[in-house]
Design an enzyme around this catalytic site. Structure first.
Site, PDB file in Angstrom:
ATOM      1  N   ASP A   1      15.920 -15.085   2.144  1.00  0.00           N
ATOM      2  CA  ASP A   1      15.687 -16.523   0.952  1.00  0.00           C
ATOM      3  C   ASP A   1      15.703 -15.798  -0.450  1.00  0.00           C
ATOM      4  OD1 ASP A   1      16.560 -19.076   0.740  1.00  0.00           O
ATOM      5  OD2 ASP A   1      14.065 -19.696   0.075  1.00  0.00           O
TER       6      ASP A   1
ATOM      7  N   ASP B   1      16.584 -18.215  -3.270  1.00  0.00           N
ATOM      8  CA  ASP B   1      15.821 -19.379  -4.471  1.00  0.00           C
ATOM      9  C   ASP B   1      14.545 -19.107  -4.500  1.00  0.00           C
ATOM     10  OD1 ASP B   1      17.953 -20.156  -5.710  1.00  0.00           O
ATOM     11  OD2 ASP B   1      18.357 -21.582  -4.413  1.00  0.00           O
TER      12      ASP B   1
ATOM     13  N   ASP C   1       9.708 -18.759   1.021  1.00  0.00           N
ATOM     14  CA  ASP C   1       9.012 -18.997   0.652  1.00  0.00           C
ATOM     15  C   ASP C   1       8.645 -20.543   0.241  1.00  0.00           C
ATOM     16  OD1 ASP C   1      11.480 -20.247  -0.796  1.00  0.00           O
ATOM     17  OD2 ASP C   1      10.196 -21.328  -2.633  1.00  0.00           O
TER      18      ASP C   1
END
Length: 275
Positions: A20, A22, A216
């Protein structure tokens, strides 16, 4: 329980990585500590990797330029976005269809590139992604079109996302008023939808057992990796902390402070791999 050093060795042994962006690679316009070391390690070890982002705002070319401004030069082929996944989904479902789009150029251009035209009269689909130009008029148009029969599509199901300003609303928050006003439920294409994950694995060219998903978010990254058969690595540099992990009925395989731990080992401000 696997100790931290063994956990990092297990992760490093993987052939491929879906990662990922962001909250894992950057916050807004700032690179997260340890990321440069992680990317250098990926290249040095000839690992196959793909930055898989639910953000629909930017094209792969724009993402490359964004990282270049932060000091990283990564080829466009290493990026796959929810905008590209949404465009592929609509092309497969209804070639030559039209759409009313609430989103940024990354989404609009992805749709154009597969032959989907923009339509603000009688579109086949209403497509919603992240945007900085969200306004009441666009909501009114979307509600009208959905009530007239257009299908409602969201690029990703994220309710919030990290930024330089802290946690901010994301696609699911933008699409909620349209769902409430029309009684329709959107179909979300991005993570954890298996459509996006299977495409990512295919692009990597490795078996899911030899790949790891790094993210996250428990509700998108981790569940998507788990359901696709990959080992999952949760990093605590984004929206999830040690307390919120306990709110979910599943667990990541490993928990690290950040991706720098993978490149630099257990001395890089890491934490035990399990709660």
């Amino acid at each position: 329980m696997v100790d931290l050093e063994q956990a990092i060795e297990n992760i490093r042994a993987k052939d491929g990585f879906l990662c990922d962006m962001d909250g894992v690679i950057y916050h807004g316009n700032h690179l997260i500590d340890g990321v440069a070391d992680f990317v250098k390690w990926l290249y040095a070890e000839n690992k196959r990797f793909l930055f898989l982002t639910n953000s629909s705002e930017r094209s792969p070319a724009e993402l490359r330029q964004k990282l270049q401004r932060m000091g990283l030069d990564i080829d466009e082929s290493h990026f796959y976005t929810s905008a590209l996944a949404t465009a592929k989904f609509l092309k497969d479902q209804s070639p030559g269809c039209s759409a009313y789009v609430i989103g940024e150029p990354g989404l609009v251009n992805a749709l154009y590139e597969v032959g989907i035209t923009m339509n603000d009269v009688n579109p086949d689909y209403v497509v919603v992604g992240e945007t900085h130009n969200y306004n009441y008029d666009s909501i009114l148009n979307a509600v009208k079109f959905v009530n007239n029969g257009a299908k409602l599509i969201g690029t990703n199901p994220d309710m919030t996302g990290p930024s330089d300003y802290g946690i901010i609303p994301a696609c699911r928050a933008f699409i909620a008023p349209i769902e409430l006003a029309t009684g329709s439920k959107a179909y979300f294409v991005g993570k954890p939808n298996p459509l996006m994950m299977r495409t990512g694995i295919k692009k990597l060219g490795v078996h899911s057992a030899n790949a790891a998903m790094i993210g996250d978010r428990m509700d998108t990254d981790i569940v998507a990796g788990m359901e696709t058969g990959m080992d999952t690595v949760l990093v605590l540099t984004g929206v999830t902390d040690k307390r919120t992990i306990l709110n979910f009925p599943y667990r990541p395989k490993y928990i690290l402070e950040g991706v720098g731990c993978i490149a630099k080992g257990a001395d890089f401000h890491c934490m035990p791999p399990q709660l």
